[in-house]
Write an enzyme that holds these catalytic residues in place. Structure first.
Site, short mmCIF file in Angstrom:
data_model
loop_
_atom_site.label_atom_id
_atom_site.label_comp_id
_atom_site.label_asym_id
_atom_site.label_seq_id
_atom_site.Cartn_x
_atom_site.Cartn_y
_atom_site.Cartn_z
N ASN A 4 28.39 39.53 43.64
CA ASN A 4 29.43 39.22 44.63
C ASN A 4 30.72 39.89 44.20
O ASN A 4 30.78 40.54 43.16
CB ASN A 4 29.59 37.71 44.76
CG ASN A 4 29.91 37.08 43.42
OD1 ASN A 4 30.96 37.32 42.85
ND2 ASN A 4 28.98 36.29 42.89
N ALA A 5 31.76 39.69 44.99
CA ALA A 5 32.99 40.47 44.81
C ALA A 5 33.97 39.86 43.81
O ALA A 5 35.10 40.34 43.68
CB ALA A 5 33.68 40.65 46.16
#
Ligand code: C5P
Length: 445
Positions: free
Chosen positions: A237-238
């Site tokens: 994920n970011a």
């Protein structure tokens, strides 16, 4: 030298605690540079401070000018540089620099400087400034390992820390010669992180950073987990780890002992923190289960994958010529936060305060905050820090959060730099910890 070149035109007035600027924007920061090869790294620090809006005055020791010249500091800080107490005597520069500072940073701090400050000497402009100032002081030592480990330096550092000076631990790594060990100057970005944490921290009546987490063991997860599909591909994920790092720096500045569980974060470990690197959600679950019983506070700031591939291929998943795509069966990961709340409920040794983070977006059914209230009730953590990620939060330096209790009620809000948000979360943690103690009749953990 014109008097308006001096940091403040109001002669002789020490800045009171109330007058001091919180944060770096507009703050007067005195940067001391000592005579060590790492002096060149302080140039990046000065740049970073100026970019953060600080008014920087550099005071190099005479010996440091052998490494980096005054012209470099003048160009980077946009202010004139003095090194001697005999310059601008009519303006009492040796006193005013220290008096007018909102914050003092010494990087690199040599063994000699630590010894002189411990003794209260004032034999150059930097030492004099450090004797005069009542602003928070951060020192980033750099020296050979033997010097750092010498009992004289150990004692000097201990005394300075007891007096409230934020003496960072040096980084471990390659030193100037062929040797390596503890003694490297932390990277400028790390020093800047600590400076931000100190600059934004709550202060006591004397203007010193409140040590309201002294002796508290704080376990923080940070970053984003990585779920392997095969030897070269993964789901992630970011999350950048910035908020978790800011929490660690803020907790360290307030006196906590910090363990950082870093899920794939490529950043230097905050000075003084203990670090464990983890990769997948399951690694993180195992690390939290091992560590939580020895910590007073758990802050789950990591973005943990909710799903992971059911199998990890030993070989790279191949594409064939059919144009087809592989099926990637997923299963749920353990909910570490909920497990930690449950373990405490079951009577296992547990943190007194458990904090979760929730990145939420609104949809047709409800606003981000309404979704978060339901989550707060589901998870049962003492505090749920909610950020609306409809905006640009990941990797950004800013954040805006709501803090909810386990019933979903909003306790407070915070907005600003990730450092400011970190301190607001810790304020809420300190309050929660006090309430938990009250509930248990004031016993000491
Ligand atoms: O349910 P959601 O992922 O939004 O919850 C976020 C919070 O729960 C974060 O504190 C995160 O670290 C934690 N979490 C967890 N285990 C998971 C997923 C999230 O502890 N498997």
């Amino acid at each position: 030298m014109a008097s308006d070149d001096l940091p403040c035109a109001a002669a002789g007035s020490a800045r009171s605690h109330a007058e001091r600027v919180r944060g770096l924007d507009g703050a007067r920061v005195l940067v001391g540079v000592c005579g060590g090869i790492a002096a060149y790294k302080a140039a990046h620090l000065v740049r970073g401070l100026v970019a953060s809006g600080a008014q920087v005055h550099v005071v190099p020791t005479p010996a440091s000018l052998q490494f980096v010249g005054a012209a470099t500091w003048e160009a980077l800080s946009h202010h004139p540089v003095r090194t001697s107490v005999f310059e601008d005597v009519d303006q009492v520069a040796h006193v005013r620099l220290g008096q007018e500072a909102d914050l003092v940073v010494v990087a690199p701090a040599t063994a000699d400087l630590l010894a002189r400050v411990r003794m209260g000497r004032a034999d150059d402009l930097l030492a004099a400034g450090l004797l005069v100032t009542r602003a928070p002081v951060i020192m980033a030592p750099a020296m050979h390992t033997e010097m750092w480990e010498h009992p004289a330096t150990r004692e000097n550092v201990e005394v300075l820390r007891r007096r409230g000076v934020h003496v960072m631990d040096p980084a471990v790594g390659r030193l100037t010669g062929a040797d390596s060990g503890p003694g490297r100057l932390p990277e400028p970005e790390s020093i800047l992180d600590r400076v931000r944490a100190v600059a934004e921290a709550p202060r006591d009546a004397e203007g010193r950073v409140r040590q309201d987490l002294a002796g508290q063991r704080v376990l923080i997860s940070a970053g984003g987990t990585r779920e392997d599909l095969d030897p070269v591909r993964y789901l992630t994920n970011a999350s950048s780890g910035k908020q978790g790092w800011a929490l660690a720096e803020a907790a360290l500045a307030r006196g906590a002992q910090v363990t950082l569980l870093a899920a794939t974060v490529d950043r230097e470990t905050p000075s003084g923190a203990r670090r464990r690197d983890v990769r997948s959600a399951e690694d993180l679950a195992a690390a939290v289960a091992e560590e939580r019983g020895q910590h007073d506070v758990l802050i789950m700031a990591a973005a943990v994958a909710d799903f992971t591939p059911t199998t990890r291929g030993a070989a790279k998943i191949k594409k064939d010529d059919s144009g087809g795509v592989p099926e990637l069966p997923l299963r749920r990961t353990p909910d570490i936060l909920a497990e930690s709340v449950q373990a405490r409920h079951d009577g296992a040794p547990s943190p007194r305060v458990i904090v979760g983070f929730a990145a939420e977006t609104g949809d047709d059914a409800a606003t981000a905050l309404e979704h978060a209230r339901q989550k707060a009730r589901r998870k049962g953590a003492d505090l749920l820090v909610v950020n609306d990620v409809s905006g640009d939060v990941f990797g950004s330096d800013r954040n805006a959060v709501h803090m909810l209790d386990a019933t979903g009620e909003e306790l407070s809000r915070a907005e600003g730099s990730k450092t400011a948000v970190a301190h607001a979360v810790l304020d809420a943690v300190v309050e929660c910890a006090a309430e938990a103690l009250d509930r248990r009749g004031g016993d000491v953990p």
